[in-house]
Enzyme design. Sequence first.
Site, PDB file in Angstrom:
ATOM      1  N   ASN A   9       9.775  43.108 -45.722  1.00  0.00           N
ATOM      2  CA  ASN A   9       9.568  44.554 -45.582  1.00  0.00           C
ATOM      3  C   ASN A   9      10.048  45.211 -46.869  1.00  0.00           C
ATOM      4  O   ASN A   9      11.243  45.349 -47.089  1.00  0.00           O
ATOM      5  CB  ASN A   9      10.361  45.056 -44.370  1.00  0.00           C
ATOM      6  CG  ASN A   9      10.302  46.566 -44.229  1.00  0.00           C
ATOM      7  OD1 ASN A   9       9.539  47.239 -44.919  1.00  0.00           O
ATOM      8  ND2 ASN A   9      11.118  47.097 -43.324  1.00  0.00           N
ATOM      9  N   TRP A  10       9.067  45.588 -47.692  1.00  0.00           N
ATOM     10  CA  TRP A  10       9.426  46.144 -49.008  1.00  0.00           C
ATOM     11  C   TRP A  10       9.848  47.606 -48.934  1.00  0.00           C
ATOM     12  O   TRP A  10      10.209  48.206 -49.948  1.00  0.00           O
ATOM     13  CB  TRP A  10       8.259  45.970 -49.981  1.00  0.00           C
ATOM     14  CG  TRP A  10       8.112  44.558 -50.488  1.00  0.00           C
ATOM     15  CD1 TRP A  10       8.906  43.485 -50.173  1.00  0.00           C
ATOM     16  CD2 TRP A  10       7.122  44.063 -51.400  1.00  0.00           C
ATOM     17  NE1 TRP A  10       8.467  42.360 -50.834  1.00  0.00           N
ATOM     18  CE2 TRP A  10       7.383  42.687 -51.594  1.00  0.00           C
ATOM     19  CE3 TRP A  10       6.050  44.657 -52.070  1.00  0.00           C
ATOM     20  CZ2 TRP A  10       6.593  41.892 -52.438  1.00  0.00           C
ATOM     21  CZ3 TRP A  10       5.258  43.876 -52.902  1.00  0.00           C
ATOM     22  CH2 TRP A  10       5.539  42.504 -53.079  1.00  0.00           C
ATOM     23  N   LYS A  11       9.713  48.219 -47.758  1.00  0.00           N
ATOM     24  CA  LYS A  11      10.115  49.620 -47.576  1.00  0.00           C
ATOM     25  C   LYS A  11       9.499  50.502 -48.676  1.00  0.00           C
ATOM     26  O   LYS A  11       8.362  50.264 -49.084  1.00  0.00           O
ATOM     27  CB  LYS A  11      11.642  49.715 -47.521  1.00  0.00           C
ATOM     28  CG  LYS A  11      12.213  48.774 -46.451  1.00  0.00           C
ATOM     29  CD  LYS A  11      13.647  49.041 -46.115  1.00  0.00           C
ATOM     30  CE  LYS A  11      14.108  48.049 -45.050  1.00  0.00           C
ATOM     31  NZ  LYS A  11      15.465  48.292 -44.589  1.00  0.00           N
ATOM     32  N   HIS A  97      10.184  50.444 -36.541  1.00  0.00           N
ATOM     33  CA  HIS A  97      11.356  50.154 -37.376  1.00  0.00           C
ATOM     34  C   HIS A  97      12.429  51.229 -37.160  1.00  0.00           C
ATOM     35  O   HIS A  97      12.105  52.414 -37.003  1.00  0.00           O
ATOM     36  CB  HIS A  97      10.945  50.092 -38.850  1.00  0.00           C
ATOM     37  CG  HIS A  97      12.026  49.514 -39.711  1.00  0.00           C
ATOM     38  ND1 HIS A  97      13.106  50.258 -40.123  1.00  0.00           N
ATOM     39  CD2 HIS A  97      12.228  48.265 -40.191  1.00  0.00           C
ATOM     40  CE1 HIS A  97      13.913  49.484 -40.829  1.00  0.00           C
ATOM     41  NE2 HIS A  97      13.402  48.269 -40.889  1.00  0.00           N
ATOM     42  N   GLU A  99      14.324  52.696 -39.136  1.00  0.00           N
ATOM     43  CA  GLU A  99      14.311  53.805 -40.100  1.00  0.00           C
ATOM     44  C   GLU A  99      13.278  54.854 -39.699  1.00  0.00           C
ATOM     45  O   GLU A  99      13.466  56.046 -39.977  1.00  0.00           O
ATOM     46  CB  GLU A  99      14.076  53.258 -41.518  1.00  0.00           C
ATOM     47  CG  GLU A  99      15.328  52.544 -42.029  1.00  0.00           C
ATOM     48  CD  GLU A  99      15.101  51.497 -43.094  1.00  0.00           C
ATOM     49  OE1 GLU A  99      13.979  51.373 -43.618  1.00  0.00           O
ATOM     50  OE2 GLU A  99      16.066  50.766 -43.385  1.00  0.00           O
ATOM     51  N   GLU A 173      16.652  43.828 -34.825  1.00  0.00           N
ATOM     52  CA  GLU A 173      17.351  44.314 -36.011  1.00  0.00           C
ATOM     53  C   GLU A 173      18.479  45.242 -35.590  1.00  0.00           C
ATOM     54  O   GLU A 173      18.250  46.447 -35.374  1.00  0.00           O
ATOM     55  CB  GLU A 173      16.380  45.064 -36.919  1.00  0.00           C
ATOM     56  CG  GLU A 173      15.242  44.209 -37.429  1.00  0.00           C
ATOM     57  CD  GLU A 173      14.660  44.754 -38.727  1.00  0.00           C
ATOM     58  OE1 GLU A 173      14.646  44.002 -39.707  1.00  0.00           O
ATOM     59  OE2 GLU A 173      14.247  45.920 -38.768  1.00  0.00           O
ATOM     60  N   GLY A 179      20.547  46.851 -44.249  1.00  0.00           N
ATOM     61  CA  GLY A 179      20.884  47.400 -45.557  1.00  0.00           C
ATOM     62  C   GLY A 179      22.371  47.575 -45.798  1.00  0.00           C
ATOM     63  O   GLY A 179      22.781  48.218 -46.759  1.00  0.00           O
ATOM     64  N   SER A 221      20.098  42.560 -43.303  1.00  0.00           N
ATOM     65  CA  SER A 221      20.858  41.965 -44.405  1.00  0.00           C
ATOM     66  C   SER A 221      20.691  40.446 -44.516  1.00  0.00           C
ATOM     67  O   SER A 221      21.611  39.743 -44.911  1.00  0.00           O
ATOM     68  CB  SER A 221      22.346  42.329 -44.290  1.00  0.00           C
ATOM     69  OG  SER A 221      22.513  43.736 -44.401  1.00  0.00           O
ATOM     70  N   GLY A 242      14.508  42.779 -45.609  1.00  0.00           N
ATOM     71  CA  GLY A 242      14.317  44.008 -46.363  1.00  0.00           C
ATOM     72  C   GLY A 242      14.720  43.827 -47.819  1.00  0.00           C
ATOM     73  O   GLY A 242      13.967  43.294 -48.633  1.00  0.00           O
ATOM     74  N   GLY A 243      15.930  44.249 -48.151  1.00  0.00           N
ATOM     75  CA  GLY A 243      16.380  44.257 -49.542  1.00  0.00           C
ATOM     76  C   GLY A 243      16.141  42.955 -50.282  1.00  0.00           C
ATOM     77  O   GLY A 243      15.639  42.942 -51.421  1.00  0.00           O
TER      78      GLY A 243
HETATM   79  P1  PGA Z   1      17.639  44.628 -44.878  1.00  0.00           P
HETATM   80  O1  PGA Z   1      16.474  45.336 -44.054  1.00  0.00           O
HETATM   81  O2  PGA Z   1      17.284  43.158 -44.952  1.00  0.00           O
HETATM   82  O3  PGA Z   1      17.657  45.307 -46.199  1.00  0.00           O
HETATM   83  O4  PGA Z   1      18.894  44.831 -44.094  1.00  0.00           O
HETATM   84  C1  PGA Z   1      15.867  44.708 -42.947  1.00  0.00           C
HETATM   85  C2  PGA Z   1      14.875  45.638 -42.333  1.00  0.00           C
HETATM   86  O5  PGA Z   1      15.124  46.846 -42.296  1.00  0.00           O
HETATM   87  O6  PGA Z   1      13.815  45.202 -41.860  1.00  0.00           O
END
Ligand code: PGA
Length: 273
Positions: A9-11, A97, A99, A173, A179, A221, A242-243
Amino acid sequence: MRPVIIAANWKMHTTPADAADLATTIAGRTNVGDVVRVICPPFVCLAAVRAALAASPAGQGVGVGAQNIHHELSGAFTGEIGAPMLVGLADWVIVGHSERRRDAGETDELIGAKLRRALEVGLRPILCVGEQLAEREAGTAEAVVGAQLAGSLAGFAEDPGALAAAGLVVAYEPIWAIGTGRTARGVDAAAMAEAIRAAISGLGPGFAALAPDLPVLYGGSVTTASAGEFLAEPAIDGALVGGASLKIEEMAGIVARAGLTAAARRAAAGARG
Ligand code: PGA
């Protein structure tokens, strides 16, 4: 045998100019048999990523996903993207998600409508669920996630088989792990993965039929260093990253570790005949 899936997930990172190169480089460094790989770049990068992956030998096995869709197919929704617009650009879509729940006020009911839209156009959904830290500390994490599942899947009571046919994936998640550099413990995430299957089974007979084969990913994470803790758990079928998914070496390490799990599952399935 459930698949092992690593979804990136490149956000809100990358541009059309750099996403294609990053995707093909990651594809080349993660070409591990039996691991299902998916890259979810921003909407505006989908076309570039898709074309670049299709043009590179290593990229052809990598799926492309969107990070969101609107809950209506089309209409007067300025700035939004409807599911039919993604046909030919994406095969997967992330819905719900945390977010988006947080920043766009997405409710379980709305997320259920997004799932329906995904199925209508043939996108494979990754449904995200997860609790807040206070909820975990209060011992209500499973109840919170169960309510998220019940709320977002309620609209499928008449046709739960459609979710199975679409290849529904659930990503657990925990919000406090996204994050933050802080991960859940593997055993806790595995317990939640089983709780997710149990909660879905409890929604009705058709749901009970799909639960055992439902892939459940862990997200929050995940890095090369932490991936093994989750991928060693039989209840967990991969990760939503994500990150770390923007970092070539991290993705190489995570998918390599996922390949060990996939190979072990294949060997165990072979031994069982
Ligand atoms: P993260 O994000 O690996 O940066 O914690 C995961 C996600 O939000 O899918």
